[in-house]
Design a protein around this motif. Structure first.
Motif, short mmCIF file in Angstrom:
data_model
loop_
_atom_site.label_atom_id
_atom_site.label_comp_id
_atom_site.label_asym_id
_atom_site.label_seq_id
_atom_site.Cartn_x
_atom_site.Cartn_y
_atom_site.Cartn_z
N THR A 39 -13.09 -0.26 -0.38
CA THR A 39 -13.09 1.10 -0.90
C THR A 39 -13.73 1.13 -2.29
OG1 THR A 39 -10.91 0.85 -1.94
CG2 THR A 39 -10.94 1.64 0.34
N PHE A 40 -14.05 2.36 -2.74
CA PHE A 40 -14.74 2.49 -4.02
C PHE A 40 -14.13 3.51 -4.97
CE2 PHE A 40 -17.70 0.25 -1.42
CZ PHE A 40 -18.39 -0.57 -2.30
N HIS A 41 -13.09 4.20 -4.55
CA HIS A 41 -12.37 5.05 -5.51
C HIS A 41 -10.91 5.15 -5.09
CE1 HIS A 41 -12.59 8.48 -2.70
NE2 HIS A 41 -13.88 8.25 -2.59
N SER A 42 -10.09 5.61 -6.00
CA SER A 42 -8.64 5.55 -5.83
C SER A 42 -8.14 6.33 -4.63
CB SER A 42 -7.95 6.06 -7.10
OG SER A 42 -8.31 7.40 -7.37
N LEU A 43 -8.81 7.43 -4.29
CA LEU A 43 -8.36 8.24 -3.15
C LEU A 43 -8.47 7.47 -1.85
CD1 LEU A 43 -10.15 11.58 -4.14
CD2 LEU A 43 -7.74 11.03 -4.46
N GLU A 44 -9.61 6.80 -1.65
CA GLU A 44 -9.80 5.97 -0.46
C GLU A 44 -8.81 4.81 -0.45
OE1 GLU A 44 -14.66 6.21 0.19
OE2 GLU A 44 -13.78 4.60 -1.00
N ASP A 45 -8.73 4.13 -1.59
CA ASP A 45 -7.88 2.94 -1.65
C ASP A 45 -6.43 3.27 -1.35
OD1 ASP A 45 -7.46 0.07 -2.35
OD2 ASP A 45 -6.29 0.94 -3.98
N ARG A 46 -5.97 4.43 -1.83
CA ARG A 46 -4.58 4.85 -1.60
C ARG A 46 -4.31 5.05 -0.11
NH1 ARG A 46 -4.34 9.65 -4.59
NH2 ARG A 46 -4.66 8.28 -6.38
N ILE A 47 -5.27 5.66 0.58
CA ILE A 47 -5.11 5.90 2.02
C ILE A 47 -5.03 4.59 2.78
CG2 ILE A 47 -6.25 6.82 4.08
CD1 ILE A 47 -7.35 9.09 2.28
N VAL A 48 -5.97 3.68 2.49
CA VAL A 48 -6.00 2.39 3.18
C VAL A 48 -4.74 1.60 2.87
CG1 VAL A 48 -7.22 0.19 3.38
CG2 VAL A 48 -8.52 2.31 3.20
N LYS A 49 -4.34 1.58 1.61
CA LYS A 49 -3.12 0.87 1.20
C LYS A 49 -1.91 1.39 1.95
CE LYS A 49 -0.20 0.15 -2.88
NZ LYS A 49 -0.04 0.45 -4.33
N ASN A 50 -1.79 2.71 2.05
CA ASN A 50 -0.62 3.31 2.71
C ASN A 50 -0.61 3.06 4.21
OD1 ASN A 50 0.39 4.27 0.30
ND2 ASN A 50 -0.52 6.30 0.50
N VAL A 51 -1.77 3.09 4.86
CA VAL A 51 -1.83 2.80 6.29
C VAL A 51 -1.41 1.36 6.55
CG1 VAL A 51 -3.33 2.53 8.32
CG2 VAL A 51 -3.58 4.53 6.85
N PHE A 52 -1.96 0.43 5.78
CA PHE A 52 -1.62 -0.98 5.95
C PHE A 52 -0.14 -1.23 5.65
CE2 PHE A 52 -6.16 -2.85 5.18
CZ PHE A 52 -6.55 -2.33 6.41
N LYS A 53 0.39 -0.53 4.64
CA LYS A 53 1.80 -0.70 4.30
C LYS A 53 2.68 -0.24 5.46
CE LYS A 53 5.30 0.65 0.89
NZ LYS A 53 5.58 1.47 -0.33
N GLU A 54 2.36 0.93 6.01
CA GLU A 54 3.15 1.45 7.13
C GLU A 54 3.06 0.55 8.35
OE1 GLU A 54 2.86 5.24 10.11
OE2 GLU A 54 2.87 5.70 7.97
N LYS A 55 1.85 0.05 8.63
CA LYS A 55 1.65 -0.81 9.80
C LYS A 55 2.30 -2.18 9.64
CE LYS A 55 -1.12 1.86 12.35
NZ LYS A 55 -0.79 2.28 13.74
N SER A 56 2.67 -2.54 8.41
CA SER A 56 3.28 -3.85 8.18
C SER A 56 4.77 -3.74 7.82
CB SER A 56 2.54 -4.58 7.04
OG SER A 56 2.60 -3.83 5.84
N THR A 57 5.35 -2.56 8.04
CA THR A 57 6.76 -2.31 7.69
C THR A 57 7.56 -1.94 8.94
OG1 THR A 57 6.06 -1.50 5.51
CG2 THR A 57 8.29 -0.95 6.23
N ASP A 58 8.74 -2.51 9.07
CA ASP A 58 9.61 -2.16 10.22
C ASP A 58 10.15 -0.75 10.09
OD1 ASP A 58 9.39 -4.39 11.85
OD2 ASP A 58 10.91 -5.51 10.78
N CYS A 59 11.02 -0.52 9.15
CA CYS A 59 11.65 0.80 9.01
C CYS A 59 10.89 1.65 7.99
CB CYS A 59 13.10 0.66 8.59
SG CYS A 59 13.92 2.24 8.27
N ILE A 60 10.54 2.88 8.35
CA ILE A 60 9.87 3.78 7.41
C ILE A 60 10.71 5.04 7.17
CG2 ILE A 60 7.53 2.96 7.88
CD1 ILE A 60 7.18 5.33 9.79
N CYS A 61 12.02 4.92 7.40
CA CYS A 61 12.93 6.03 7.10
C CYS A 61 12.96 6.28 5.59
CB CYS A 61 14.35 5.69 7.56
SG CYS A 61 14.57 5.62 9.34
#
Length: 311
Positions: free
Chosen positions: A242-264
């Protein structure tokens, strides 16, 4: 017309992150000039396969020429939001890795007629896919004042959005804003001269915001990265630059959700979501360019590389 050249950013780091299996199937979701693609292709055996995507026809043409010696490389002129659909058409349902470089190519920036940059005078265009109808001209000249302010604030994180948009609306009432230099001059007029000439680059955020709107970049990014993960075979990897904070935040959050069991929500006493992690983060903190790379390629300065591995 200039040759489609682009210096690949974080080249070795992104290839290392993919951990390429020579006989595997890989996708370069944004092949551009083929800089990353050729490195992937060189890492594959004859049993391996690489599929190169890009929504820019000129990028596809340049990559085909650059990778013509490889018989196991194919090309698809399409936005990466359609990755799963397009791969299914050629019989691919799972892959070993996906690479996406979300930056605008050097060719696109430096070719004035593409209208991406305030450094070169050209028509207000900014379309990655030149077959689409909406262009920067339409956004700047036809969007309402409120919609323009929202775009500059949301996509450019521009604190001076209100004054910039007032200047744009005032100018377009006199005559249409048709070129990049016209827009640059109007944006600069919304700032004190000591800021414009003291710091420079006051137009960068506005151009970024308009480009993102024209190409729908952020709207499609979340679902696209999710589809990259869905396509992976076990132990397969996704690498995204990524090249700016908006993109990086989206990618970071998708990867975080995909690597987390509970998202309650944090205060939920017992898990009710039933969500299960699909994989793990390859790197908890983003990989950034070395000082040497930045010295060689200034445009790499803001790049961040994140990776995800499927269970």
């Amino acid at each position: 017309m200039a040759e489609f050249l682009h210096i690949p950013v974080l080249l070795n780091e992104s290839i290392d992150m993919l951990r390429i299996n020579p006989g595997g199937i890989y996708v370069d979701a944004t092949c551009g000039g083929g800089g990353h693609s050729i490195k992937i292709a060189e890492s594959l055996s004859q049993r391996g396969r690489l599929v190169c995507f890009d929504q820019d026809e000129e990028a596809i043409k340049a990559s085909k020429e650059r990778l013509k010696k490889f018989e196991n490389v194919s090309f698809v002129h399409s936005n990466f939001k359609d990755l799963k659909t397009e791969l299914a058409k050629i019989g691919i349902t799972k892959v070993d890795g996906v690479l996406a470089d979300l930056g605008v190519s050097s060719y696109q920036i430096d070719t004035a007629e593409r209208g991406f940059s305030f450094l070169h005078d050209g028509p207000l265009d900014m379309r990655m896919d030149r077959q689409q109808v909406l262009s920067a001209f339409d956004v700047v000249n036809n969007y309402s004042e409120e919609k323009l302010k929202r775009i500059l604030w949301q996509y450019g994180e521009e604190a001076n959005a209100s004054n910039i948009v007032k200047a744009i609306v005032k100018a377009r009432k006199i005559k249409p804003i048709e070129t990049t230099f016209q827009l640059k001059g109007i944006v600069e007029s919304a700032f004190p001269k000591k800021v414009v000439f003291g710091k420079g680059g006051v137009t960068k955020k506005t151009f970024q915001a308009v480009r993102i709107e024209v190409n729908g970049e952020l709207e499609i990014l979340k679902c696209s990265v999710e589809s990259f993960v869905d396509l992976l075979k076990p132990t397969g990897r996704v690498a995204v630059i990524t090249f700016h904070s908006l993109e990086d935040r989206i990618v970071k959050n998708v990867f975080k959700e995909k690597s987390t069991d509970c998202i309650c929500p944090p205060k939920t006493p017992v898990c009710i979501c039933g969500h299960k992690a699909e994989g793990k983060l390859v790197n908890k903190k983003p990989i950034v360019p070395t000082a040497q790379e930045i010295a060689t390629n200034e445009r790499s300065r803001s790049a961040k590389l994140r990776g995800f591995e499927k269970f």
